[in-house]
Design a protein around this motif. Structure first.
Motif, mmCIF file in Angstrom:
data_model
loop_
_atom_site.group_PDB
_atom_site.id
_atom_site.type_symbol
_atom_site.label_atom_id
_atom_site.label_comp_id
_atom_site.label_asym_id
_atom_site.label_seq_id
_atom_site.Cartn_x
_atom_site.Cartn_y
_atom_site.Cartn_z
ATOM 1 N N LEU A 1 -1.812 1.295 -18.376
ATOM 2 C CA LEU A 1 -2.004 1.835 -16.966
ATOM 3 C C LEU A 1 -2.639 0.909 -15.881
ATOM 4 N N ARG A 2 -3.296 -0.150 -16.511
ATOM 5 C CA ARG A 2 -4.248 -0.641 -15.612
ATOM 6 C C ARG A 2 -3.335 -1.534 -14.381
ATOM 7 N N CYS A 3 -2.018 -1.673 -14.641
ATOM 8 C CA CYS A 3 -1.400 -2.516 -13.575
ATOM 9 C C CYS A 3 -0.739 -1.604 -12.563
ATOM 10 N N ILE A 4 -1.030 -0.276 -12.796
ATOM 11 C CA ILE A 4 -0.446 0.627 -11.887
ATOM 12 C C ILE A 4 -1.225 0.735 -10.542
ATOM 13 N N LYS A 5 -0.793 0.494 -9.359
ATOM 14 C CA LYS A 5 -1.541 0.430 -8.083
ATOM 15 C C LYS A 5 -1.809 1.786 -7.535
ATOM 16 N N VAL A 6 -3.305 1.778 -7.130
ATOM 17 C CA VAL A 6 -3.665 3.026 -6.681
ATOM 18 C C VAL A 6 -3.040 3.379 -5.311
ATOM 19 N N ASP A 7 -2.534 4.728 -5.127
ATOM 20 C CA ASP A 7 -1.521 5.254 -4.175
ATOM 21 C C ASP A 7 -2.465 6.504 -3.553
ATOM 22 N N SER A 8 -2.792 6.749 -2.085
ATOM 23 C CA SER A 8 -3.441 7.879 -1.647
ATOM 24 C C SER A 8 -2.641 8.969 -1.638
ATOM 25 N N ARG A 9 -1.371 8.906 -2.085
ATOM 26 C CA ARG A 9 -0.325 9.986 -2.002
ATOM 27 C C ARG A 9 -0.477 10.596 -3.528
ATOM 28 N N VAL A 10 -1.062 10.108 -4.308
ATOM 29 C CA VAL A 10 -0.911 10.727 -5.760
ATOM 30 C C VAL A 10 -2.380 11.085 -6.074
ATOM 31 N N ILE A 11 -2.270 12.309 -6.299
ATOM 32 C CA ILE A 11 -3.693 13.248 -6.536
ATOM 33 C C ILE A 11 -4.319 13.060 -8.016
ATOM 34 N N VAL A 12 -3.155 13.154 -8.799
ATOM 35 C CA VAL A 12 -3.698 12.950 -10.333
ATOM 36 C C VAL A 12 -2.595 12.155 -10.716
ATOM 37 N N PRO A 13 -3.130 10.718 -10.857
ATOM 38 C CA PRO A 13 -2.309 9.587 -11.317
ATOM 39 C C PRO A 13 -2.144 9.715 -12.831
ATOM 40 N N PRO A 14 -1.211 8.708 -13.320
ATOM 41 C CA PRO A 14 -1.209 8.695 -14.858
ATOM 42 C C PRO A 14 -2.643 8.086 -15.608
ATOM 43 N N MET A 15 -2.662 9.093 -16.507
ATOM 44 C CA MET A 15 -3.991 8.942 -17.173
ATOM 45 C C MET A 15 -4.044 9.321 -18.509
ATOM 46 N N ALA A 16 -4.765 8.608 -19.605
ATOM 47 C CA ALA A 16 -4.850 9.209 -20.945
ATOM 48 C C ALA A 16 -5.103 10.832 -21.081
ATOM 49 N N GLY A 17 -4.370 11.410 -21.807
ATOM 50 C CA GLY A 17 -4.714 12.820 -21.880
ATOM 51 C C GLY A 17 -4.059 13.740 -20.912
ATOM 52 N N TYR A 18 -3.341 13.332 -19.746
ATOM 53 C CA TYR A 18 -2.689 14.177 -18.929
ATOM 54 C C TYR A 18 -1.388 14.057 -18.982
ATOM 55 N N ASP A 19 -0.669 14.942 -19.469
ATOM 56 C CA ASP A 19 0.787 14.814 -19.570
ATOM 57 C C ASP A 19 1.724 15.378 -18.217
ATOM 58 N N SER A 20 1.096 15.483 -17.211
ATOM 59 C CA SER A 20 1.720 15.433 -15.832
ATOM 60 C C SER A 20 0.843 14.964 -14.783
ATOM 61 N N VAL B 1 0.144 14.631 -10.361
ATOM 62 C CA VAL B 1 0.236 15.311 -9.225
ATOM 63 C C VAL B 1 0.424 14.474 -7.870
ATOM 64 N N HIS B 2 1.355 14.672 -7.009
ATOM 65 C CA HIS B 2 1.438 13.976 -5.819
ATOM 66 C C HIS B 2 1.749 14.814 -4.523
ATOM 67 N N TRP B 3 1.268 14.385 -3.495
ATOM 68 C CA TRP B 3 1.802 15.109 -2.329
ATOM 69 C C TRP B 3 2.833 14.698 -1.440
ATOM 70 N N ILE B 4 3.812 15.611 -0.744
ATOM 71 C CA ILE B 4 4.877 15.141 0.205
ATOM 72 C C ILE B 4 4.491 16.262 1.292
ATOM 73 N N ASP B 5 4.233 15.935 2.443
ATOM 74 C CA ASP B 5 3.866 16.809 3.579
ATOM 75 C C ASP B 5 2.687 17.555 3.228
ATOM 76 N N ASP B 6 2.856 19.037 3.218
ATOM 77 C CA ASP B 6 1.670 19.630 2.842
ATOM 78 C C ASP B 6 1.885 20.368 1.365
ATOM 79 N N LYS B 7 2.553 19.649 0.629
ATOM 80 C CA LYS B 7 2.878 20.369 -0.593
ATOM 81 C C LYS B 7 2.323 19.469 -1.943
ATOM 82 N N VAL C 1 6.182 23.085 -7.230
ATOM 83 C CA VAL C 1 4.910 23.038 -6.285
ATOM 84 C C VAL C 1 3.913 23.765 -7.099
ATOM 85 N N VAL C 2 2.715 23.325 -6.786
ATOM 86 C CA VAL C 2 1.447 24.138 -7.167
ATOM 87 C C VAL C 2 0.497 24.304 -5.873
ATOM 88 N N GLU C 3 -0.036 25.489 -5.842
ATOM 89 C CA GLU C 3 -1.130 25.983 -4.804
ATOM 90 C C GLU C 3 -2.373 25.192 -5.197
#
Length: 333
Positions: free
Chosen positions: A13-32, A34-40, A135-137
Protein backbone atom coordinates in the motif's frame (compact mmCIF):
# COMPACT_ATOMS: atom_id res chain seq x y z
CA UNK A 1 -5.01 -19.22 1.58
CA UNK A 2 -6.38 -15.73 2.14
CA UNK A 3 -5.04 -12.32 2.96
CA UNK A 4 -1.45 -11.16 2.73
CA UNK A 5 0.40 -10.80 6.00
CA UNK A 6 0.07 -7.33 7.60
CA UNK A 7 3.73 -6.62 6.78
CA UNK A 8 3.33 -7.57 3.10
CA UNK A 9 0.10 -5.59 2.81
CA UNK A 10 1.68 -2.46 4.30
CA UNK A 11 4.49 -2.68 1.72
CA UNK A 12 1.94 -3.12 -1.04
CA UNK A 13 0.00 0.00 0.00
CA UNK A 14 2.99 2.34 0.26
CA UNK A 15 2.73 3.46 -3.37
CA UNK A 16 -0.82 4.79 -2.93
CA UNK A 17 -0.83 8.56 -3.04
CA UNK A 18 -2.47 10.44 -0.17
CA UNK A 19 -5.64 12.21 -1.30
CA UNK A 20 -7.52 14.72 0.86
CA UNK A 21 -10.84 13.42 -0.44
CA UNK A 22 -10.19 10.00 1.12
CA UNK A 23 -11.20 9.88 4.78
CA UNK A 24 -10.32 6.24 5.48
CA UNK A 25 -7.66 5.07 2.99
CA UNK A 26 -6.61 1.47 2.31
CA UNK A 27 -5.07 0.08 5.52
CA UNK A 28 -4.30 -3.32 7.00
CA UNK A 29 -7.28 -4.56 8.99
CA UNK A 30 -9.78 -2.27 7.27
CA UNK A 31 -12.19 -4.08 4.94
CA UNK A 32 -13.81 -0.84 3.72
CA UNK A 33 -12.65 2.64 2.80
CA UNK A 34 -14.38 6.01 3.08
CA UNK A 35 -14.27 9.06 0.81
CA UNK A 36 -16.35 12.18 0.41
CA UNK A 37 -18.28 13.57 -2.54
CA UNK A 38 -19.82 17.01 -1.96
CA UNK A 39 -21.16 16.77 1.61
CA UNK A 40 -21.60 12.97 1.65
CA UNK A 41 -19.33 10.31 3.13
CA UNK A 42 -19.30 7.13 1.04
CA UNK A 43 -18.21 3.75 2.42
CA UNK A 44 -16.81 1.41 -0.25
CA UNK A 45 -15.82 -2.25 -0.04
CA UNK A 46 -14.82 -4.86 -2.59
CA UNK A 47 -14.59 -8.61 -2.09
CA UNK A 48 -13.88 -11.73 -4.14
CA UNK A 49 -16.12 -14.78 -4.16
CA UNK A 50 -14.42 -18.09 -4.98
CA UNK A 51 -14.56 -21.68 -3.76
CA UNK A 52 -18.11 -21.44 -2.39
CA UNK A 53 -21.26 -23.49 -3.14
CA UNK A 54 -22.47 -22.60 -6.64
CA UNK A 55 -26.09 -22.76 -5.45
CA UNK A 56 -25.39 -19.72 -3.27
CA UNK A 57 -22.58 -18.08 -5.27
CA UNK A 58 -24.48 -14.95 -6.33
CA UNK A 59 -26.05 -14.44 -2.90
CA UNK A 60 -22.69 -14.70 -1.13
CA UNK A 61 -21.05 -12.47 -3.75
CA UNK A 62 -23.38 -9.61 -2.76
CA UNK A 63 -23.43 -10.21 0.98
CA UNK A 64 -19.65 -10.45 1.45
CA UNK A 65 -19.05 -6.83 0.42
CA UNK A 66 -22.43 -5.57 1.70
CA UNK A 67 -21.57 -6.89 5.17
CA UNK A 68 -18.27 -4.98 5.16
CA UNK A 69 -20.05 -1.74 4.28
CA UNK A 70 -22.68 -2.29 6.99
CA UNK A 71 -19.95 -2.92 9.59
CA UNK A 72 -18.77 0.66 8.96
CA UNK A 73 -22.27 1.94 9.76
CA UNK A 74 -23.45 2.55 6.20
CA UNK A 75 -26.50 1.00 4.56
CA UNK A 76 -25.38 -0.81 1.37
CA UNK A 77 -27.03 0.99 -1.54
CA UNK A 78 -25.24 0.31 -4.84
CA UNK A 79 -22.89 -2.30 -6.27
CA UNK A 80 -20.93 -3.45 -9.30
CA UNK A 81 -20.35 -7.09 -10.18
CA UNK A 82 -17.67 -9.02 -12.08
CA UNK A 83 -18.51 -12.64 -12.98
CA UNK A 84 -15.61 -14.55 -14.50
CA UNK A 85 -15.18 -18.21 -15.39
CA UNK A 86 -12.85 -20.61 -17.17
CA UNK A 87 -13.35 -21.39 -20.89
CA UNK A 88 -16.35 -23.64 -21.31
CA UNK A 89 -18.41 -21.99 -18.58
CA UNK A 90 -21.96 -22.16 -19.87
CA UNK A 91 -24.06 -19.00 -20.18
CA UNK A 92 -26.70 -20.73 -18.05
CA UNK A 93 -24.22 -20.86 -15.15
CA UNK A 94 -23.69 -17.11 -15.28
CA UNK A 95 -27.44 -16.60 -15.58
CA UNK A 96 -28.17 -18.70 -12.48
CA UNK A 97 -25.58 -16.78 -10.47
CA UNK A 98 -26.93 -13.47 -11.70
CA UNK A 99 -30.45 -14.40 -10.61
CA UNK A 100 -29.09 -15.22 -7.15
CA UNK A 101 -27.27 -11.87 -7.02
CA UNK A 102 -30.37 -9.99 -8.13
CA UNK A 103 -32.41 -11.68 -5.42
CA UNK A 104 -29.86 -10.67 -2.80
CA UNK A 105 -29.78 -7.03 -3.91
CA UNK A 106 -33.57 -6.84 -3.97
CA UNK A 107 -33.72 -8.18 -0.42
CA UNK A 108 -31.26 -5.49 0.71
CA UNK A 109 -32.89 -2.76 -1.42
CA UNK A 110 -29.64 -2.29 -3.37
CA UNK A 111 -29.14 -1.38 -7.02
CA UNK A 112 -26.71 -3.06 -9.41
CA UNK A 113 -25.03 -0.26 -11.36
CA UNK A 114 -22.50 -1.95 -13.64
CA UNK A 115 -20.32 -5.02 -14.11
CA UNK A 116 -18.46 -7.38 -16.41
CA UNK A 117 -18.86 -11.03 -17.39
CA UNK A 118 -16.51 -13.25 -19.39
CA UNK A 119 -14.43 -16.42 -19.66
CA UNK A 120 -10.64 -16.46 -19.50
CA UNK A 121 -7.88 -19.01 -20.05
CA UNK A 122 -6.12 -18.23 -16.78
CA UNK A 123 -9.08 -19.32 -14.64
CA UNK A 124 -9.87 -22.84 -13.48
CA UNK A 125 -13.00 -22.04 -11.47
CA UNK A 126 -15.70 -19.42 -11.07
CA UNK A 127 -14.59 -16.07 -9.68
CA UNK A 128 -16.80 -13.17 -8.70
CA UNK A 129 -15.86 -9.71 -7.46
CA UNK A 130 -18.42 -7.31 -6.01
CA UNK A 131 -17.92 -3.69 -5.00
CA UNK A 132 -20.56 -2.18 -2.71
CA UNK A 133 -20.98 1.38 -1.52
CA UNK A 134 -23.34 3.38 0.64
CA UNK A 135 -23.62 6.71 2.44
CA UNK A 136 -22.84 6.98 6.15
CA UNK A 137 -23.64 9.82 8.55
CA UNK A 138 -20.41 11.23 9.99
CA UNK A 139 -21.32 10.47 13.59
CA UNK A 140 -22.35 6.90 12.68
CA UNK A 141 -19.06 5.85 11.08
CA UNK A 142 -17.54 2.76 12.72
CA UNK A 143 -14.07 1.47 11.90
CA UNK A 144 -11.95 -1.38 13.31
CA UNK A 145 -9.61 1.28 14.74
CA UNK A 146 -12.18 2.86 17.06
CA UNK A 147 -12.00 0.34 19.93
CA UNK A 148 -11.27 1.88 23.34
CA UNK A 149 -9.59 0.60 26.51
CA UNK A 150 -11.99 -1.45 28.68
CA UNK A 151 -14.39 -2.02 25.77
CA UNK A 152 -15.91 -5.48 25.94
CA UNK A 153 -15.05 -7.87 23.08
CA UNK A 154 -18.38 -9.29 21.92
CA UNK A 155 -18.77 -12.16 19.44
CA UNK A 156 -22.15 -12.75 17.76
CA UNK A 157 -21.99 -16.31 16.37
CA UNK A 158 -20.05 -19.54 17.00
CA UNK A 159 -16.74 -20.02 15.23
CA UNK A 160 -16.55 -22.45 12.32
CA UNK A 161 -20.15 -22.38 11.11
CA UNK A 162 -19.14 -21.11 7.66
CA UNK A 163 -16.85 -24.08 7.04
CA UNK A 164 -19.41 -26.57 8.35
CA UNK A 165 -22.22 -25.12 6.21
CA UNK A 166 -20.13 -24.98 3.04
CA UNK A 167 -18.87 -28.53 3.64
CA UNK A 168 -22.48 -29.72 3.94
CA UNK A 169 -23.22 -28.17 0.54
CA UNK A 170 -19.99 -29.03 -1.28
CA UNK A 171 -18.99 -32.39 0.21
CA UNK A 172 -22.20 -33.90 1.51
CA UNK A 173 -20.77 -37.40 1.96
CA UNK A 174 -17.96 -36.22 4.22
CA UNK A 175 -20.29 -33.90 6.13
CA UNK A 176 -22.69 -36.76 6.80
CA UNK A 177 -19.82 -38.92 8.09
CA UNK A 178 -18.76 -36.20 10.50
CA UNK A 179 -22.05 -34.58 11.52
CA UNK A 180 -24.74 -37.12 10.60
CA UNK A 181 -27.35 -36.89 7.84
CA UNK A 182 -29.91 -34.90 9.82
CA UNK A 183 -27.44 -32.23 10.98
CA UNK A 184 -25.95 -32.00 7.47
CA UNK A 185 -29.40 -31.18 6.09
CA UNK A 186 -29.84 -28.55 8.80
CA UNK A 187 -26.45 -27.00 8.07
CA UNK A 188 -27.19 -26.79 4.35
CA UNK A 189 -30.03 -24.38 5.19
CA UNK A 190 -27.87 -22.03 7.29
CA UNK A 191 -25.99 -20.20 4.53
CA UNK A 192 -27.81 -16.98 5.45
CA UNK A 193 -25.74 -16.86 8.66
CA UNK A 194 -22.77 -15.88 6.45
CA UNK A 195 -24.24 -12.39 6.19
CA UNK A 196 -24.22 -9.84 9.00
CA UNK A 197 -25.71 -6.87 7.14
CA UNK A 198 -28.90 -6.50 9.15
CA UNK A 199 -27.48 -6.98 12.65
CA UNK A 200 -24.46 -4.81 11.81
CA UNK A 201 -26.72 -1.91 10.82
CA UNK A 202 -28.72 -2.35 14.04
CA UNK A 203 -25.55 -2.39 16.17
CA UNK A 204 -24.20 0.66 14.33
CA UNK A 205 -27.05 2.70 15.81
CA UNK A 206 -25.79 2.00 19.34
CA UNK A 207 -23.51 4.79 20.59
CA UNK A 208 -21.64 2.37 22.81
CA UNK A 209 -20.62 0.14 19.90
CA UNK A 210 -17.27 1.66 18.97
CA UNK A 211 -15.87 -0.77 16.40
CA UNK A 212 -16.86 -3.89 14.44
CA UNK A 213 -15.12 -6.51 12.31
CA UNK A 214 -16.31 -9.61 10.43
CA UNK A 215 -14.52 -12.90 11.20
CA UNK A 216 -13.77 -13.77 7.58
CA UNK A 217 -10.45 -15.21 6.39
CA UNK A 218 -8.32 -16.05 9.41
CA UNK A 219 -11.28 -16.08 11.79
CA UNK A 220 -10.92 -14.80 15.33
CA UNK A 221 -7.11 -14.75 15.21
CA UNK A 222 -6.93 -12.40 12.22
CA UNK A 223 -9.85 -10.15 13.16
CA UNK A 224 -9.00 -9.61 16.83
CA UNK A 225 -5.36 -8.91 16.04
CA UNK A 226 -6.39 -6.48 13.31
CA UNK A 227 -8.74 -4.59 15.62
CA UNK A 228 -6.08 -4.36 18.33
CA UNK A 229 -3.45 -3.20 15.85
CA UNK A 230 -5.75 -0.62 14.27
CA UNK A 231 -6.86 0.71 17.68
CA UNK A 232 -3.33 0.59 19.17
CA UNK A 233 -4.60 -1.51 22.06
CA UNK A 234 -4.04 -4.89 23.65
CA UNK A 235 -6.64 -7.33 24.89
CA UNK A 236 -7.31 -10.12 27.33
CA UNK A 237 -9.81 -12.85 26.48
CA UNK A 238 -10.77 -16.20 28.01
CA UNK A 239 -10.54 -19.35 25.90
CA UNK A 240 -13.51 -20.91 27.66
CA UNK A 241 -15.74 -17.99 26.66
CA UNK A 242 -15.04 -18.30 22.93
CA UNK A 243 -18.15 -19.76 21.23
CA UNK A 244 -17.05 -22.68 19.05
CA UNK A 245 -19.65 -24.64 17.09
CA UNK A 246 -19.88 -28.40 17.76
CA UNK A 247 -19.12 -28.95 14.08
CA UNK A 248 -15.89 -26.95 14.34
CA UNK A 249 -14.81 -29.16 17.24
CA UNK A 250 -15.53 -32.29 15.19
CA UNK A 251 -13.58 -30.86 12.26
CA UNK A 252 -10.68 -30.03 14.57
CA UNK A 253 -10.61 -33.62 15.76
CA UNK A 254 -11.02 -35.17 12.31
CA UNK A 255 -8.37 -32.99 10.65
CA UNK A 256 -6.10 -32.85 13.72
CA UNK A 257 -6.20 -29.07 13.82
CA UNK A 258 -4.13 -27.08 16.24
CA UNK A 259 -5.71 -24.60 18.64
CA UNK A 260 -4.47 -21.78 16.42
CA UNK A 261 -6.13 -23.35 13.36
CA UNK A 262 -9.38 -23.79 15.28
CA UNK A 263 -9.40 -20.10 16.26
CA UNK A 264 -8.42 -19.15 12.69
CA UNK A 265 -11.43 -20.84 11.08
CA UNK A 266 -13.08 -18.51 8.60
CA UNK A 267 -16.42 -17.59 10.17
CA UNK A 268 -17.92 -15.13 7.73
CA UNK A 269 -21.03 -13.41 9.08
CA UNK A 270 -19.77 -13.43 12.66
CA UNK A 271 -19.25 -9.95 14.12
CA UNK A 272 -16.57 -9.05 16.63
CA UNK A 273 -17.58 -5.79 18.31
CA UNK A 274 -15.90 -3.41 20.75
CA UNK A 275 -18.66 -2.43 23.17
CA UNK A 276 -18.78 0.05 26.04
CA UNK A 277 -19.70 -2.00 29.15
CA UNK A 278 -22.68 0.31 29.75
CA UNK A 279 -24.10 -0.66 26.33
CA UNK A 280 -23.85 -4.40 26.92
CA UNK A 281 -27.54 -4.83 27.75
CA UNK A 282 -28.67 -2.92 24.66
CA UNK A 283 -26.35 -4.97 22.45
CA UNK A 284 -27.62 -8.22 23.97
CA UNK A 285 -31.24 -7.17 23.34
CA UNK A 286 -30.55 -6.24 19.71
CA UNK A 287 -28.79 -9.50 18.96
CA UNK A 288 -31.55 -11.47 20.68
CA UNK A 289 -34.03 -9.93 18.22
CA UNK A 290 -31.96 -11.54 15.43
CA UNK A 291 -31.85 -14.88 17.21
CA UNK A 292 -28.23 -14.35 18.20
CA UNK A 293 -26.36 -14.42 21.49
CA UNK A 294 -23.81 -11.82 22.60
CA UNK A 295 -20.78 -13.75 23.85
CA UNK A 296 -18.35 -11.59 25.83
CA UNK A 297 -14.81 -12.94 25.35
CA UNK A 298 -12.96 -10.35 27.43
CA UNK A 299 -11.92 -6.74 26.93
CA UNK A 300 -9.49 -4.44 25.18
CA UNK A 301 -6.66 -3.04 27.30
CA UNK A 302 -4.53 0.09 27.22
CA UNK A 303 -1.46 -2.10 27.62
CA UNK A 304 -0.64 -3.43 24.15
CA UNK A 305 -0.33 -7.03 25.27
CA UNK A 306 -2.47 -9.73 23.66
CA UNK A 307 -3.38 -12.37 26.22
CA UNK A 308 -5.37 -15.60 26.07
CA UNK A 309 -6.46 -16.99 29.43
CA UNK A 310 -6.85 -20.76 29.35
CA UNK A 311 -7.81 -22.61 32.49
CA UNK A 312 -6.85 -19.52 34.46
CA UNK A 313 -3.34 -19.46 33.00
CA UNK A 314 -2.19 -16.63 30.74
CA UNK A 315 -0.53 -17.29 27.39
CA UNK A 316 0.16 -15.23 24.30
CA UNK A 317 -2.69 -15.01 21.82
CA UNK A 318 -1.65 -16.39 18.38
CA UNK A 319 0.03 -13.70 16.28
CA UNK A 320 -0.73 -15.17 12.85
CA UNK A 321 -3.80 -16.90 11.52
CA UNK A 322 -3.69 -20.33 9.88
CA UNK A 323 -7.11 -20.80 8.31
CA UNK A 324 -7.94 -24.45 7.48
CA UNK A 325 -10.88 -23.55 5.19
CA UNK A 326 -9.33 -24.64 1.90
CA UNK A 327 -7.77 -27.77 3.38
CA UNK A 328 -11.09 -28.94 4.84
CA UNK A 329 -13.26 -28.06 1.84
CA UNK A 330 -10.93 -29.80 -0.63
CA UNK A 331 -10.19 -32.87 1.50
CA UNK A 332 -11.58 -36.37 1.69
CA UNK A 333 -10.90 -38.30 4.86
Amino acid sequence: MGKLSPESLKKLLRCIKVDSRVIVPPMAGYDSGVHWIDDKWLVVSTDPCIGVPEKWFGWLLIHYAASDVALFGAKPQFCTINLLGPPGTKPQTFQRIMRQACGATEDLNMAIVSGHTGTYEGLSTLLGVCTVYGVVERDKLKTPGNARPDDLIVCTKPLGLEIAVNLALMNKALAERLFGAKRTRQLSRLVVLQSCVKEALALADVNGVHAMHDLTEGGLVASLNEMAEASKLGFKIEFEKIPVSPEAKKLAEAFELSERQLLSMSSTGTILAAVNPQAKGEVEAILKNFGLEACCLGSFTKEQKRTLLKGGRAEAFPERAEDPYERILSAAL
